[in-house]
Design an enzyme around this catalytic site. Sequence first.
Site, PDB file in Angstrom:
ATOM      1  N   LEU A  10     -15.100  -0.971  -2.054  1.00  0.00           N
ATOM      2  CA  LEU A  10     -15.174   0.421  -1.569  1.00  0.00           C
ATOM      3  C   LEU A  10     -14.624   1.413  -2.599  1.00  0.00           C
ATOM      4  O   LEU A  10     -15.359   2.230  -3.151  1.00  0.00           O
ATOM      5  CB  LEU A  10     -14.395   0.536  -0.249  1.00  0.00           C
ATOM      6  CG  LEU A  10     -14.301   1.938   0.337  1.00  0.00           C
ATOM      7  CD1 LEU A  10     -15.662   2.457   0.778  1.00  0.00           C
ATOM      8  CD2 LEU A  10     -13.341   1.960   1.532  1.00  0.00           C
ATOM      9  N   THR A  17     -12.239   7.156  -4.400  1.00  0.00           N
ATOM     10  CA  THR A  17     -10.867   7.185  -3.884  1.00  0.00           C
ATOM     11  C   THR A  17      -9.861   6.607  -4.874  1.00  0.00           C
ATOM     12  O   THR A  17      -8.661   6.764  -4.674  1.00  0.00           O
ATOM     13  CB  THR A  17     -10.777   6.375  -2.577  1.00  0.00           C
ATOM     14  OG1 THR A  17     -11.585   5.211  -2.759  1.00  0.00           O
ATOM     15  CG2 THR A  17     -11.262   7.165  -1.398  1.00  0.00           C
ATOM     16  N   LYS A  45      -6.109  -1.457  -9.696  1.00  0.00           N
ATOM     17  CA  LYS A  45      -7.382  -1.421  -8.965  1.00  0.00           C
ATOM     18  C   LYS A  45      -7.645  -2.763  -8.289  1.00  0.00           C
ATOM     19  O   LYS A  45      -7.543  -3.810  -8.925  1.00  0.00           O
ATOM     20  CB  LYS A  45      -8.526  -1.061  -9.907  1.00  0.00           C
ATOM     21  CG  LYS A  45      -8.486   0.399 -10.313  1.00  0.00           C
ATOM     22  CD  LYS A  45      -9.702   0.787 -11.125  1.00  0.00           C
ATOM     23  CE  LYS A  45      -9.655   2.268 -11.459  1.00  0.00           C
ATOM     24  NZ  LYS A  45     -10.718   2.639 -12.418  1.00  0.00           N
ATOM     25  N   GLY A  46      -7.976  -2.714  -7.006  1.00  0.00           N
ATOM     26  CA  GLY A  46      -8.283  -3.934  -6.264  1.00  0.00           C
ATOM     27  C   GLY A  46      -7.050  -4.659  -5.744  1.00  0.00           C
ATOM     28  O   GLY A  46      -7.160  -5.631  -5.016  1.00  0.00           O
ATOM     29  N   VAL A  47      -5.863  -4.184  -6.121  1.00  0.00           N
ATOM     30  CA  VAL A  47      -4.610  -4.867  -5.752  1.00  0.00           C
ATOM     31  C   VAL A  47      -4.085  -4.270  -4.433  1.00  0.00           C
ATOM     32  O   VAL A  47      -4.106  -3.045  -4.248  1.00  0.00           O
ATOM     33  CB  VAL A  47      -3.573  -4.691  -6.891  1.00  0.00           C
ATOM     34  CG1 VAL A  47      -2.245  -5.329  -6.523  1.00  0.00           C
ATOM     35  CG2 VAL A  47      -4.119  -5.276  -8.191  1.00  0.00           C
ATOM     36  N   ARG A  49      -1.756  -2.945  -1.229  1.00  0.00           N
ATOM     37  CA  ARG A  49      -0.729  -1.894  -1.235  1.00  0.00           C
ATOM     38  C   ARG A  49       0.641  -2.436  -1.648  1.00  0.00           C
ATOM     39  O   ARG A  49       1.282  -1.903  -2.544  1.00  0.00           O
ATOM     40  CB  ARG A  49      -0.653  -1.276   0.169  1.00  0.00           C
ATOM     41  CG  ARG A  49       0.106   0.020   0.219  1.00  0.00           C
ATOM     42  CD  ARG A  49       0.157   0.567   1.645  1.00  0.00           C
ATOM     43  NE  ARG A  49      -1.174   0.678   2.243  1.00  0.00           N
ATOM     44  CZ  ARG A  49      -1.405   0.907   3.533  1.00  0.00           C
ATOM     45  NH1 ARG A  49      -0.384   1.039   4.371  1.00  0.00           N
ATOM     46  NH2 ARG A  49      -2.638   0.972   4.006  1.00  0.00           N
ATOM     47  N   SER A 114     -13.163  -5.079   0.921  1.00  0.00           N
ATOM     48  CA  SER A 114     -12.189  -4.147   0.347  1.00  0.00           C
ATOM     49  C   SER A 114     -10.768  -4.612   0.619  1.00  0.00           C
ATOM     50  O   SER A 114     -10.469  -5.103   1.706  1.00  0.00           O
ATOM     51  CB  SER A 114     -12.385  -2.756   0.964  1.00  0.00           C
ATOM     52  OG  SER A 114     -11.339  -1.893   0.582  1.00  0.00           O
ATOM     53  N   ALA A 115      -9.876  -4.395  -0.356  1.00  0.00           N
ATOM     54  CA  ALA A 115      -8.461  -4.711  -0.168  1.00  0.00           C
ATOM     55  C   ALA A 115      -7.771  -3.663   0.698  1.00  0.00           C
ATOM     56  O   ALA A 115      -6.637  -3.843   1.130  1.00  0.00           O
ATOM     57  CB  ALA A 115      -7.765  -4.780  -1.526  1.00  0.00           C
ATOM     58  N   SER A 116      -8.469  -2.559   0.967  1.00  0.00           N
ATOM     59  CA  SER A 116      -7.816  -1.419   1.629  1.00  0.00           C
ATOM     60  C   SER A 116      -7.794  -1.540   3.143  1.00  0.00           C
ATOM     61  O   SER A 116      -8.812  -1.813   3.778  1.00  0.00           O
ATOM     62  CB  SER A 116      -8.540  -0.130   1.248  1.00  0.00           C
ATOM     63  OG  SER A 116      -8.021   0.946   2.020  1.00  0.00           O
ATOM     64  N   ASN A 118      -7.306   1.067   4.790  1.00  0.00           N
ATOM     65  CA  ASN A 118      -7.893   2.355   5.192  1.00  0.00           C
ATOM     66  C   ASN A 118      -9.418   2.340   5.140  1.00  0.00           C
ATOM     67  O   ASN A 118     -10.050   3.366   5.401  1.00  0.00           O
ATOM     68  CB  ASN A 118      -7.384   3.467   4.260  1.00  0.00           C
ATOM     69  CG  ASN A 118      -5.898   3.751   4.453  1.00  0.00           C
ATOM     70  OD1 ASN A 118      -5.478   4.145   5.532  1.00  0.00           O
ATOM     71  ND2 ASN A 118      -5.107   3.519   3.420  1.00  0.00           N
ATOM     72  N   LYS A 145      -7.432 -10.068  -3.710  1.00  0.00           N
ATOM     73  CA  LYS A 145      -8.194 -10.350  -4.923  1.00  0.00           C
ATOM     74  C   LYS A 145      -7.194 -10.599  -6.057  1.00  0.00           C
ATOM     75  O   LYS A 145      -6.168  -9.936  -6.080  1.00  0.00           O
ATOM     76  CB  LYS A 145      -9.078  -9.144  -5.278  1.00  0.00           C
ATOM     77  CG  LYS A 145     -10.079  -8.767  -4.174  1.00  0.00           C
ATOM     78  CD  LYS A 145     -10.739  -7.420  -4.469  1.00  0.00           C
ATOM     79  CE  LYS A 145     -11.620  -6.983  -3.307  1.00  0.00           C
ATOM     80  NZ  LYS A 145     -12.256  -5.665  -3.489  1.00  0.00           N
ATOM     81  N   GLU A 169     -18.339  -4.329  -7.975  1.00  0.00           N
ATOM     82  CA  GLU A 169     -16.887  -4.118  -8.083  1.00  0.00           C
ATOM     83  C   GLU A 169     -16.534  -3.239  -9.282  1.00  0.00           C
ATOM     84  O   GLU A 169     -17.180  -3.326 -10.317  1.00  0.00           O
ATOM     85  CB  GLU A 169     -16.219  -5.474  -8.349  1.00  0.00           C
ATOM     86  CG  GLU A 169     -15.548  -6.122  -7.194  1.00  0.00           C
ATOM     87  CD  GLU A 169     -14.269  -5.437  -6.755  1.00  0.00           C
ATOM     88  OE1 GLU A 169     -13.798  -4.507  -7.431  1.00  0.00           O
ATOM     89  OE2 GLU A 169     -13.743  -5.832  -5.709  1.00  0.00           O
ATOM     90  N   ASP A 170     -15.473  -2.443  -9.150  1.00  0.00           N
ATOM     91  CA  ASP A 170     -14.993  -1.666 -10.304  1.00  0.00           C
ATOM     92  C   ASP A 170     -13.677  -2.227 -10.859  1.00  0.00           C
ATOM     93  O   ASP A 170     -13.100  -1.637 -11.765  1.00  0.00           O
ATOM     94  CB  ASP A 170     -14.789  -0.190  -9.934  1.00  0.00           C
ATOM     95  CG  ASP A 170     -13.586   0.021  -9.027  1.00  0.00           C
ATOM     96  OD1 ASP A 170     -13.311  -0.863  -8.178  1.00  0.00           O
ATOM     97  OD2 ASP A 170     -12.903   1.051  -9.163  1.00  0.00           O
TER      98      ASP A 170
HETATM   99  C1  BG6 Z   1      -8.064  -1.270  -3.112  1.00  0.00           C
HETATM  100  C2  BG6 Z   1      -7.669  -0.282  -4.180  1.00  0.00           C
HETATM  101  O1  BG6 Z   1      -9.404  -1.063  -2.749  1.00  0.00           O
HETATM  102  O2  BG6 Z   1      -7.237  -1.108  -1.949  1.00  0.00           O
HETATM  103  C3  BG6 Z   1      -6.190  -0.385  -4.485  1.00  0.00           C
HETATM  104  O3  BG6 Z   1      -8.431  -0.519  -5.353  1.00  0.00           O
HETATM  105  C4  BG6 Z   1      -5.377  -0.244  -3.189  1.00  0.00           C
HETATM  106  O4  BG6 Z   1      -5.837   0.629  -5.406  1.00  0.00           O
HETATM  107  C5  BG6 Z   1      -5.839  -1.279  -2.181  1.00  0.00           C
HETATM  108  O5  BG6 Z   1      -3.990  -0.413  -3.442  1.00  0.00           O
HETATM  109  C6  BG6 Z   1      -5.102  -1.180  -0.846  1.00  0.00           C
HETATM  110  O6  BG6 Z   1      -5.431   0.037  -0.229  1.00  0.00           O
HETATM  111  P1  BG6 Z   1      -4.699   0.646   1.050  1.00  0.00           P
HETATM  112  O7  BG6 Z   1      -5.626   1.790   1.451  1.00  0.00           O
HETATM  113  O8  BG6 Z   1      -4.647  -0.427   2.088  1.00  0.00           O
HETATM  114  O9  BG6 Z   1      -3.361   1.092   0.614  1.00  0.00           O
HETATM  115 MG    MG Z   2     -12.300  -0.732  -6.341  1.00  0.00          MG
END
Ligand code: BG6
Ligand code: MG
Length: 221
Positions: A10, A17, A45-47, A49, A114-116, A118, A145, A169-170
């Site tokens: 994402l 974002t 990136k991808g790591v 929170r 996505s790792a996020s 959010n 990841k 992926e970026d």
């Molecule tokens: C990844 C981002 O997609 O989500 C990271 O590349 C970020 O930078 C990670 O830390 C976790 O996101 P969030 O929204 O759960 O804090």
């Molecule tokens: Mg990314």
Amino acid sequence: MQINAFLFDLDGVLVDTARFHYLGWRRLAQSLGFDITPQQNEELKGVSRMDSLDRILDWGGLTRSEEEKHLLAAQKNDWYVDMISQMTPADVLPGVIELLQELQMRQIRIGLGSASKNAPFILQCTGLDNFIEAVVDGSMVTRGKPDPEVFLVGARMLNTMPAACVVVEDAEMGIQAARRGGMFPVGIGQPEDLPSAACHFPSVASLDLDLVLLLAQTDEN
Ligand code: BG6
Ligand code: MG
């Protein structure tokens, strides 16, 4: 193998974002008395929170208790959520909707890995939730990841073999996750930042779908 699914990251692929994450972490680092370089940001990136926070504290030479770390991560997330809550469909990156429509026309299934935590909120704000059949976000996996879990769960939700999936992926961490999961990894960004990708495009808008499918379907890895 015939490709029948695309799994997208994402942040930095479908929406811009990555810069909001950077602004949030930078503000947090500055409040603790140091700064984060764009190069260091690349490594975040991808790591997840909490893993990002651990790396940042390490760069600043700081240690914090688990309780303090949760407060710091919550502070960064509050700033981040303030920024993303302003997002609308106009914030979807160029070329993304066209690519998703083309995939739908070709009956290639679409998932998100996505790792996020959010991610569902961002998909809702931007209307991307209308295109994505299977959403795997940071709250649904236990290993981040470069572990392939996030993409393997996505493939399973789409009823697809990993080898029949392309991952877009970026982040080098995400490219490695795709490789370890047995998927074909397409990098969005500069080749020097994504050494493990099978092919690269500077942006989703420049992604050549026919070329990706040809490369992925003839890939022997
Ligand atoms: C990844 C981002 O997609 O989500 C990271 O590349 C970020 O930078 C990670 O830390 C976790 O996101 P969030 O929204 O759960 O804090
Ligand atoms: Mg990314």
